[in-house]
Design a protein around this motif. Structure first.
Motif, PDB file in Angstrom:
ATOM      1  N   VAL A   1      -3.321 -21.436  19.768  1.00 33.68           N
ATOM      2  CA  VAL A   1      -3.325 -19.984  19.602  1.00 33.68           C
ATOM      3  C   VAL A   1      -3.244 -19.611  18.134  1.00 33.68           C
ATOM      4  CG1 VAL A   1      -2.091 -17.849  20.086  1.00 33.68           C
ATOM      5  CG2 VAL A   1      -2.334 -19.572  21.872  1.00 33.68           C
ATOM      6  N   GLU A   2      -2.413 -20.297  17.387  1.00 31.98           N
ATOM      7  CA  GLU A   2      -2.192 -19.938  15.996  1.00 31.98           C
ATOM      8  C   GLU A   2      -3.438 -20.254  15.168  1.00 31.98           C
ATOM      9  OE1 GLU A   2       0.271 -18.260  14.934  1.00 31.98           O
ATOM     10  OE2 GLU A   2       1.373 -18.330  16.831  1.00 31.98           O
ATOM     11  N   ALA A   3      -3.918 -19.265  14.425  1.00 31.90           N
ATOM     12  CA  ALA A   3      -5.036 -19.474  13.524  1.00 31.90           C
ATOM     13  C   ALA A   3      -4.612 -20.390  12.385  1.00 31.90           C
ATOM     14  CB  ALA A   3      -5.530 -18.136  12.981  1.00 31.90           C
ATOM     15  N   GLU A   4      -5.505 -21.281  11.973  1.00 32.60           N
ATOM     16  CA  GLU A   4      -5.183 -22.240  10.928  1.00 32.60           C
ATOM     17  C   GLU A   4      -5.836 -21.885   9.592  1.00 32.60           C
ATOM     18  OE1 GLU A   4      -6.419 -25.970  12.485  1.00 32.60           O
ATOM     19  OE2 GLU A   4      -4.864 -26.027  14.039  1.00 32.60           O
ATOM     20  N   SER A   5      -6.967 -21.216   9.609  1.00 34.94           N
ATOM     21  CA  SER A   5      -7.670 -20.864   8.376  1.00 34.94           C
ATOM     22  C   SER A   5      -7.247 -19.476   7.902  1.00 34.94           C
ATOM     23  CB  SER A   5      -9.182 -20.887   8.616  1.00 34.94           C
ATOM     24  OG  SER A   5      -9.534 -19.924   9.605  1.00 34.94           O
ATOM     25  N   TRP A   6      -7.497 -19.204   6.617  1.00 36.02           N
ATOM     26  CA  TRP A   6      -7.117 -17.890   6.108  1.00 36.02           C
ATOM     27  C   TRP A   6      -7.925 -16.785   6.764  1.00 36.02           C
ATOM     28  CZ3 TRP A   6     -10.472 -14.528   4.026  1.00 36.02           C
ATOM     29  CH2 TRP A   6     -11.660 -15.010   3.480  1.00 36.02           C
ATOM     30  N   TRP A   7      -9.182 -17.083   7.084  1.00 38.94           N
ATOM     31  CA  TRP A   7      -9.994 -16.047   7.715  1.00 38.94           C
ATOM     32  C   TRP A   7      -9.588 -15.824   9.179  1.00 38.94           C
ATOM     33  CZ3 TRP A   7     -11.873 -20.640   5.755  1.00 38.94           C
ATOM     34  CH2 TRP A   7     -12.291 -21.601   6.666  1.00 38.94           C
ATOM     35  N   GLY A   8      -9.108 -16.903   9.837  1.00 36.88           N
ATOM     36  CA  GLY A   8      -8.602 -16.719  11.195  1.00 36.88           C
ATOM     37  C   GLY A   8      -7.342 -15.867  11.208  1.00 36.88           C
ATOM     38  N   ARG A   9      -6.463 -16.098  10.225  1.00 32.92           N
ATOM     39  CA  ARG A   9      -5.238 -15.292  10.139  1.00 32.92           C
ATOM     40  C   ARG A   9      -5.551 -13.844   9.765  1.00 32.92           C
ATOM     41  NH1 ARG A   9      -3.578 -20.146   7.667  1.00 32.92           N
ATOM     42  NH2 ARG A   9      -3.880 -19.256   5.578  1.00 32.92           N
ATOM     43  N   ALA A  10      -6.575 -13.658   8.908  1.00 34.78           N
ATOM     44  CA  ALA A  10      -6.970 -12.304   8.543  1.00 34.78           C
ATOM     45  C   ALA A  10      -7.501 -11.553   9.757  1.00 34.78           C
ATOM     46  CB  ALA A  10      -8.026 -12.347   7.435  1.00 34.78           C
ATOM     47  N   TRP A  11      -8.187 -12.241  10.631  1.00 32.22           N
ATOM     48  CA  TRP A  11      -8.703 -11.643  11.862  1.00 32.22           C
ATOM     49  C   TRP A  11      -7.551 -11.137  12.745  1.00 32.22           C
ATOM     50  CZ3 TRP A  11     -13.244 -10.462  14.345  1.00 32.22           C
ATOM     51  CH2 TRP A  11     -13.205 -10.362  15.735  1.00 32.22           C
ATOM     52  N   VAL A  12      -6.538 -11.981  12.928  1.00 32.00           N
ATOM     53  CA  VAL A  12      -5.400 -11.594  13.764  1.00 32.00           C
ATOM     54  C   VAL A  12      -4.635 -10.441  13.120  1.00 32.00           C
ATOM     55  CG1 VAL A  12      -3.185 -12.373  14.683  1.00 32.00           C
ATOM     56  CG2 VAL A  12      -5.205 -13.858  14.830  1.00 32.00           C
ATOM     57  N   SER A  13      -4.471 -10.508  11.802  1.00 30.80           N
ATOM     58  CA  SER A  13      -3.716  -9.458  11.115  1.00 30.80           C
ATOM     59  C   SER A  13      -4.386  -8.099  11.261  1.00 30.80           C
ATOM     60  CB  SER A  13      -3.575  -9.802   9.633  1.00 30.80           C
ATOM     61  OG  SER A  13      -2.819 -10.990   9.486  1.00 30.80           O
ATOM     62  N   ALA A  14      -5.739  -8.099  11.305  1.00 25.16           N
ATOM     63  CA  ALA A  14      -6.442  -6.824  11.427  1.00 25.16           C
ATOM     64  C   ALA A  14      -6.077  -6.100  12.707  1.00 25.16           C
ATOM     65  CB  ALA A  14      -7.948  -7.066  11.372  1.00 25.16           C
ATOM     66  N   LEU A  15      -5.765  -6.856  13.778  1.00 23.50           N
ATOM     67  CA  LEU A  15      -5.379  -6.221  15.039  1.00 23.50           C
ATOM     68  C   LEU A  15      -3.875  -5.984  15.099  1.00 23.50           C
ATOM     69  CD1 LEU A  15      -6.774  -5.330  17.709  1.00 23.50           C
ATOM     70  CD2 LEU A  15      -5.941  -7.453  18.710  1.00 23.50           C
ATOM     71  N   GLU A  16      -3.089  -6.965  14.635  1.00 26.53           N
ATOM     72  CA  GLU A  16      -1.631  -6.835  14.735  1.00 26.53           C
ATOM     73  C   GLU A  16      -1.109  -5.664  13.904  1.00 26.53           C
ATOM     74  OE1 GLU A  16      -0.201 -11.424  15.648  1.00 26.53           O
ATOM     75  OE2 GLU A  16      -0.179 -10.667  13.592  1.00 26.53           O
ATOM     76  N   GLU A  17      -1.742  -5.402  12.761  1.00 28.54           N
ATOM     77  CA  GLU A  17      -1.248  -4.339  11.885  1.00 28.54           C
ATOM     78  C   GLU A  17      -1.520  -2.951  12.434  1.00 28.54           C
ATOM     79  OE1 GLU A  17      -2.782  -4.963   7.983  1.00 28.54           O
ATOM     80  OE2 GLU A  17      -1.863  -6.953   7.778  1.00 28.54           O
ATOM     81  N   THR A  18      -2.401  -2.862  13.433  1.00 31.60           N
ATOM     82  CA  THR A  18      -2.656  -1.559  14.053  1.00 31.60           C
ATOM     83  C   THR A  18      -1.859  -1.364  15.333  1.00 31.60           C
ATOM     84  OG1 THR A  18      -4.540  -2.417  15.323  1.00 31.60           O
ATOM     85  CG2 THR A  18      -4.997  -1.550  13.120  1.00 31.60           C
ATOM     86  N   SER A  19      -1.167  -2.400  15.795  1.00 31.28           N
ATOM     87  CA  SER A  19      -0.434  -2.314  17.058  1.00 31.28           C
ATOM     88  C   SER A  19       1.008  -1.857  16.800  1.00 31.28           C
ATOM     89  CB  SER A  19      -0.416  -3.679  17.756  1.00 31.28           C
ATOM     90  OG  SER A  19       0.409  -3.634  18.900  1.00 31.28           O
ATOM     91  N   ARG A  20       1.489  -0.995  17.690  1.00 30.76           N
ATOM     92  CA  ARG A  20       2.882  -0.540  17.599  1.00 30.76           C
ATOM     93  C   ARG A  20       3.708  -1.054  18.771  1.00 30.76           C
ATOM     94  NH1 ARG A  20       2.135   5.873  15.874  1.00 30.76           N
ATOM     95  NH2 ARG A  20       0.946   5.477  13.955  1.00 30.76           N
ATOM     96  N   ASP A  21       3.165  -2.053  19.458  1.00 32.33           N
ATOM     97  CA  ASP A  21       3.851  -2.582  20.640  1.00 32.33           C
ATOM     98  C   ASP A  21       3.901  -4.105  20.558  1.00 32.33           C
ATOM     99  OD1 ASP A  21       4.910  -3.222  23.082  1.00 32.33           O
ATOM    100  OD2 ASP A  21       3.628  -1.859  24.223  1.00 32.33           O
ATOM    101  N   PRO A  22       4.945  -4.681  19.918  1.00 33.22           N
ATOM    102  CA  PRO A  22       5.051  -6.146  19.822  1.00 33.22           C
ATOM    103  C   PRO A  22       5.089  -6.823  21.189  1.00 33.22           C
ATOM    104  CG  PRO A  22       6.608  -5.068  18.344  1.00 33.22           C
ATOM    105  CD  PRO A  22       6.043  -3.993  19.207  1.00 33.22           C
ATOM    106  N   ALA A  23       5.596  -6.139  22.222  1.00 34.88           N
ATOM    107  CA  ALA A  23       5.657  -6.749  23.548  1.00 34.88           C
ATOM    108  C   ALA A  23       4.257  -7.019  24.078  1.00 34.88           C
ATOM    109  CB  ALA A  23       6.432  -5.844  24.501  1.00 34.88           C
ATOM    110  N   ARG A  24       3.328  -6.080  23.864  1.00 40.06           N
ATOM    111  CA  ARG A  24       1.959  -6.306  24.312  1.00 40.06           C
ATOM    112  C   ARG A  24       1.330  -7.498  23.588  1.00 40.06           C
ATOM    113  NH1 ARG A  24      -1.173  -0.538  24.663  1.00 40.06           N
ATOM    114  NH2 ARG A  24      -0.170   0.294  26.547  1.00 40.06           N
TER     115      ARG A  24
END
Length: 401
Positions: free
Chosen positions: A19-42
């Protein structure tokens, strides 16, 4: 041929594990969605869905990444992540930047997203738009979209061209365009410079004309050369066996070159063993040749003496001579009616006929099925006949040859 349309749709049935992204671009992809979410449980539930394999095959096209994600209901939900493709003007800038930077181009060919494209190709906060057919009406992303995002990050780790496809260009068309632009950059940097390798102008190659005739083939050698010397090594194959194989391969190649026929074609095990042994005359046998005779005789169920006699016949005239040694037969009367008077006239004495053989004390002639006479000799008082001389259609020439 892959068209641009074919190159712009890819489906991945199996996404890399984890599940965990290993490359910088993979982490950037996840961050783009996580930074817009206000629900850590989801996000946590989406991560769990990704770990548990709820995300099915992922299809990528320009501007959209789609998959079916299994939730609590029997029917999976259609989930997608949208990302705006680049217009042609932006793509032109990206391609020029890559073509002008050898390091960036090399990184892309190594399936890495160049750092110079970090702020261009990868999505920023709020740029990655999730959609899902699930009934969750809360603020996106839902757990299904989050699961797809985490799985897509692992996909990007393995194949960064997925991110470029989302921006509108397939891998093949992208590389083709980069090749053209890189060549143009090289010409601009060195105008008029000749290439550093030999070549022919394309105009000359494509011009119609009559090709010159091919050169005449070289004459085949008269005989094979000596095999290479193989040093003894406990971890290597038997050097004597390698020498034998090399010698035999050279002899077969020479026969194919000069006659167009393979000397092994149609040979029995015994005939092939005789052929191999014939390359080593029995007079003055070396230790290696004695070992070869012993092994070949054992493999064929014959004695070394049988093999030596047969090898002498093979040297005398090949397969027909071996047949004359081993296969008595009843020829018509004509050849004998002509041979016996000719031998008397040549003062060779009277020869007694027996099937295809004419015998006079220690000398013998055998008529082969090929019409040639094969000479043999034996010691006085012995019936131990050995081939000698050269076969001939003339019995006198065969006997005296």
């Amino acid at each position: 041929m892959i068209t641009a349309r074919d190159d712009r749709r890819r489906t991945f049935d199996a996404v890399p594990a984890g599940v965990e992204a290993e490359s910088w671009w993979g982490r950037a992809w996840v961050s783009a969605l996580e930074e817009t979410s206000r629900d850590p449980a989801r996000l946590a539930r989406g991560r769990a869905y990704a770990v548990e394999g709820h995300v099915e095959a992922v299809t990528v096209t320009p501007g959209r990444l789609v998959a079916y994600v299994r939730g609590s209901r029997a029917r999976p939900y259609r989930t997608e992540l949208a990302l705006s493709p680049f217009p042609d003007s932006v793509w032109s800038e990206v391609l020029e930047e890559l073509a002008a930077d050898p390091g960036a181009l090399a990184a892309l060919l190594e399936r890495e997203v160049p750092q110079s494209l970090a702020g261009t190709v990868m999505p920023g906060p709020g740029e990655l738009l999730p959609r899902c057919s699930c009934p969750d009406t809360g603020r996106p992303p839902c757990k299904h979209a989050a699961a797809l995002c985490y799985r897509a990050a692992r996909l990007l780790d393995e194949d960064p061209f997925v991110a470029l496809l989302l921006r509108g260009r397939g891998e093949r068309e992208l590389l083709d365009e980069l090749t053209r632009r890189s060549a143009a950059h090289a010409v601009r940097e060195r105008p008029g410079a000749a290439p550093g390798f030999p070549g022919v102008p394309a105009r000359a190659v494509l011009a119609r004309g009559v090709l010159p005739p091919l050169p005449a083939p070289q004459a085949p050698p008269a005989a094979t050369g000596l095999p290479p010397a193989y040093p003894a090594d406990p971890a290597a194959p038997d050097p004597l066996a390698l020498e034998q194989l090399a010698t035999d391969a050279a002899a077969r190649a020479l026969a194919l070159l000069t006659t167009g026929e393979d000397p092994l074609a149609g040979l029995s095990l015994w005939q092939d063993a005789v052929r191999l042994a014939s390359a080593h005359p029995t007079a003055g046998l070396t230790g290696a040749a004695r070992t070869l005779y012993r092994d070949l005789a054992r493999a064929t169920g014959r004695t070394p003496t049988d093999l030596a006699r047969a090898a002498a016949a093979w040297r005398q005239g090949g397969l027909p001579a071996l047949a004359a040694l081993e296969e008595p037969w009843d020829p018509p009367a004509g050849p004998f009616d002509r041979a016996r008077p000719a031998l008397l006239a040549a003062s060779q004495g009277a020869f007694r006929p027996d099937r295809n053989r004419l015998t006079a004390r220690t000398r013998q002639l055998r008529l082969g099925r090929d019409g040639l006479w094969y000479a043999y000799e034996s010691r006085p008082g012995s019936d131990d006949w050995w081939p000698t001389g050269t076969p001939s259609a003339d019995p006198v020439s065969a006997l005296l040859g």
